[in-house]
Design an enzyme around this catalytic site. Structure first.
Site, PDB file in Angstrom:
ATOM      1  N   GLU A 105       0.891  -1.162   0.000  1.00 51.27           N
ATOM      2  CA  GLU A 105       0.000   0.000   0.000  1.00 51.27           C
ATOM      3  C   GLU A 105       0.925   1.206   0.000  1.00 51.27           C
ATOM      4  O   GLU A 105       1.928   1.201   0.693  1.00 51.27           O
ATOM      5  CB  GLU A 105      -0.821   0.101   1.278  1.00 51.27           C
ATOM      6  N   ASP A 106       0.569   2.169  -0.752  1.00 47.92           N
ATOM      7  CA  ASP A 106       1.427   3.346  -0.791  1.00 47.92           C
ATOM      8  C   ASP A 106       0.868   4.434   0.098  1.00 47.92           C
ATOM      9  O   ASP A 106      -0.323   4.674   0.143  1.00 47.92           O
ATOM     10  CB  ASP A 106       1.547   3.868  -2.217  1.00 47.92           C
TER      11      ASP A 106
END
Ligand SMILES: *[C@@H]1O[C@H](CO)[C@@H](O)[C@H](O)[C@H]1NC(C)=O
Ligand SMILES: *[C@@H]1O[C@H](CO)[C@@H](O)[C@H](O)[C@H]1NC(C)=O
Ligand SMILES: *[C@@H]1O[C@H](CO)[C@@H](O)[C@H](O)[C@H]1NC(C)=O
Ligand SMILES: *[C@@H]1O[C@H](CO)[C@@H](O)[C@H](O)[C@H]1NC(C)=O
Ligand SMILES: *[C@@H]1O[C@H](CO)[C@@H](O)[C@H](O)[C@H]1NC(C)=O
Length: 627
Positions: free
Chosen positions: A469-470
């Site tokens: 996940e960024d």
């Protein structure tokens, strides 16, 4: 230190029962006594002794007081400016009560300065070490018409007061010896300074070297609370008099506070069974104790590296000097105050309050009123609560904030509120109230570890979590980036600069160098950035997340710096300190980057970016400290 032989002889006599009459008189001196050369006095409880001594290797003779068990340490000197130059001469008390030192040729070389004449004077050395003159004609014998405690030399011992009498002759303060051989006043003094709120200062001539911080109603704000059950804390501040600083409760504990010839203030302790002093503490002790260490508007943080940073809303006056760890010119406002609407304050908690150079104290104003008062006056730069006891007491500063220091200890509850312009406050809000952030990026790799301590400045960090996940963190700030940069493993400095450049470009673009694919060409991310740069389209590289923010200029700069770092020839790549300098110094013009390394279109092979950040694996943020 040597005593006269006769002197020692006399000291020996007082213990002898044959001379009982002498021993009974040994702590006092009366006008009818005709003392022999080398007269000595010993206090009743045998604690202190008054006599002549030669300091160090000097041939000059002085009258001093010391603990009997430790005669090497002289605590007080009568004639520190007027030595006896030979072995002649002695001490007398005249019929009017004046103590006089008479030289061999019968001239008075030193005398106690009496404000009044005594009818039946007697001089007495007390068990506190105080040499006093009392008038026996008076009812109360503890009213001294003169006392040595009023004339401190380099040492304060229990019972002695330091006093501030507005710079008059009645000021009582310590002065260092000139040298080990010369007890006359040297360069240093330790005194109370009172600008509304009192503080203790060490001065070298008229230059301040250290200060305790203002009295906050309980103690001096810059001195951490001292907890040793054997000692009274520094509680006894009465008006302009400092009565007690860490005095022992018990008489069996001997203690002294001495300002040595190098301007260091040292607390020593011992007890009656010992013949040596033990050093308890020294002030100044650490770099942040040194007055104004971080220059105007800087703040000193002892366990950070570097120790100086600018206060929130300020930037180094000279970036170059600051990077060279020369903090003397301090910091200036990033945005000047204009006294327009919207100005406000940021709180800096747990500090030794700035020096009270241009300041005003109002003891009846509350903290809220203090804020209002400060805002009303365009030249007010900061305010604080003067006392930690109860709510009222307002301290306002006008001008630069000097000698502020941060404390980590729990018992440092004083905060300072620093005035900032509306736009500065706004930008702080926008950057998640993190103007000064310490970001440590830990890049771990199989073969080494690169620890970048990025202290403030502008940086965009993409945290790649395990699950991919960024999360985008944007910290935009105007302070200082630390050149602190530790390399472990086999990398050379220049290749680390290269990796840092790759990292910068990856961060801004949100793309990885390895595996980068573009429909128009077969270059890697660096090559792509280089092509865009040459076409003046570098902003197209920006990550979607950043497009709508106001950080485009920063981003553009980051890319340019990144490109400089990844230039083909190692000798063209800037040093890391210069990289950080370029990143934070937003006004400075940057050099034009040359072609990056590995600028070859891929055909068969995936370009080996050798030290591209890909090799370092996952980028994690280990610390993100809002400060
Ligand atoms: C006291 O006597 C000394 C010496 O005998 C003399 O120098 C001094 O002026 C006298 N002081 C007063 C206040 O009379
Ligand atoms: C006494 O000796 C001192 C030096 O010890 C000298 O300054 C002073 O002039 C001498 N006085 C007389 C009267 O000789
Ligand atoms: C003053 O104290 C310090 C610390 O103990 C010592 O290093 C220094 O030599 C002392 N200075 C003198 C002149 O004694
Ligand atoms: C202190 O502030 C109060 C109001 O907050 C004011 O009435 C008073 O005059 C001030 N005192 C001084 C000495 O300025
Ligand atoms: C602001 O405060 C300073 C210091 O107390 C004072 O000299 C000056 O007159 C004040 N200015 C205004 C506009 O009140």
């Amino acid at each position: 230190m040597e005593c006269l032989p006769l002197f020692i002889f006399f000291s020996a006599l007082i213990f002898s029962s044959t001379f009982l009459n002498f021993s009974m008189a040994a702590d006092t001196l009366a006008p009818n006594q005709s003392p022999t050369d080398g007269q000595t006095l010993v206090s009743l409880g045998q604690k202190f002794e008054l006599g002549f001594f030669y300091p160090g290797s000097s041939k000059n003779r002085y009258l001093g007081i010391w603990y009997r068990t430790i005669p090497d340490t002289v605590l007080w000197i009568a004639n520190r400016n007027e030595p006896l130059v030979d072995s002649q001469g002695n001490l007398r008390i005249s019929s009017n009560g004046t103590l006089v030192l008479i030289s061999g040729n019968q001239s008075i070389i030193w005398s106690s300065k009496l404000s009044e004449v005594a009818a039946h004077p007697v001089a007495q050395l007390l068990d506190t070490g105080n040499l006093v003159i009392v008038d026996q004609a008076r009812k109360s014998s503890d009213q001294y018409i003169w006392q040595s405690f009023d004339y401190p030399c380099d040492t304060r011992f229990p019972g002695m007061r330091l006093e501030d009498n507005l710079g008059t002759a009645a000021d009582r303060y310590l002065t260092s010896w000139k040298s080990a051989d010369d007890p006359s006043p040297g360069d240093f003094s330790y005194r109370i300074e009172n600008h509304g709120l009192p503080q203790l200062v060490i001065m070298m001539g008229s230059v301040k070297k250290h200060r305790s911080g203002p009295w906050n109603g309980v103690r001096f704000s810059g001195l951490p609370a001292f907890t040793n059950p054997a000692f009274k804390p520094i509680l006894n501040f009465d008006g302009n008099q400092l009565i007690s600083t860490y005095d022992p409760y018990s008489d069996a504990v001997m203690s002294r506070l001495t300002l040595n010839e190098s301007g260091l203030l040292q607390r020593f302790v011992t007890n009656e069974k010992n013949t040596e002093w033990s050093l308890m503490y020294t002030v100044p002790n650490e770099q942040c104790d040194i007055y104004g260490q971080c220059g105007p508007n800087g703040i000193c943080r002892i366990n950070k590296s570097p120790i100086c940073e600018c206060l929130m809303g300020f930037t180094p006056k000279s970036q170059q000097q600051w990077l060279m760890l020369d903090w003397s010119s301090g910091c200036v406002r990033s945005v000047p105050l204009d006294c327009q609407r919207g100005e406000g304050f940021v709180k800096r908690a747990g500090v030794k309050l700035p020096d009270l150079l241009q300041s005003v104290v109002n003891t009846s104003t509350s903290l809220n009123e203090c804020e209002t008062e400060c805002l009303k006056n365009c030249s007010c730069t900061a305010y604080a609560n003067a006392y930690i006891t109860g709510g009222s007491g307002c301290l306002m500063w006008f001008g630069d904030l000097i000698d502020t220091r941060e404390y980590i200890a729990e018992n440092t509850e004083q905060d300072v509120y620093i005035r900032l312009s509306a736009s500065e406050l706004e930008s702080i809000r926008n950057s998640h109230k993190m103007d000064k952030a310490v970001v440590k990026i830990l890049i771990s790799a199989a073969s080494g570890m690169l620890l970048l301590g990025l202290l403030c400045g502008f940086i965009i960090i993409r945290i790649r979590r395990k699950r991919r996940e960024d999360l985008m963190v944007i910290i935009s700030c105007s302070g200082y980036m630390s050149p602190e940069y530790a390399i472990d493993g086999k990398f050379s400095v220049k290749s680390d600069v290269f990796s840092f450049g790759v990292l910068l470009i990856e961060l801004v673009s949100g793309k990885k160098n390895r595996g980068f694919y573009h429909p128009d060409h077969h270059h890697n991310l660096l090559g792509h950035a280089w092509l865009l740069w040459n076409e003046n389209r570098v902003l197209e590289l920006m990550d979607e997340y950043l497009k709508d923010s106001c950080v485009q200029l920063h981003a553009q700069r980051c890319i340019q710096v990144g490109l400089l770092c990844v230039q083909k020839l190692p000798e063209d790549r800037p040093a890391m300190s210069y990289v950080l300098f370029m990143l934070e110094n937003e006004e400075g013009t940057l050099p034009r980057p040359k072609q990056p390394g590995f600028f070859v279109e891929r055909s068969a092979i995936e370009t080996n970016t050798a030290l591209g950040s890909e090799e370092f694996g996952v980028v994690t943020i280990t610390t993100l400290e809002a400060r």
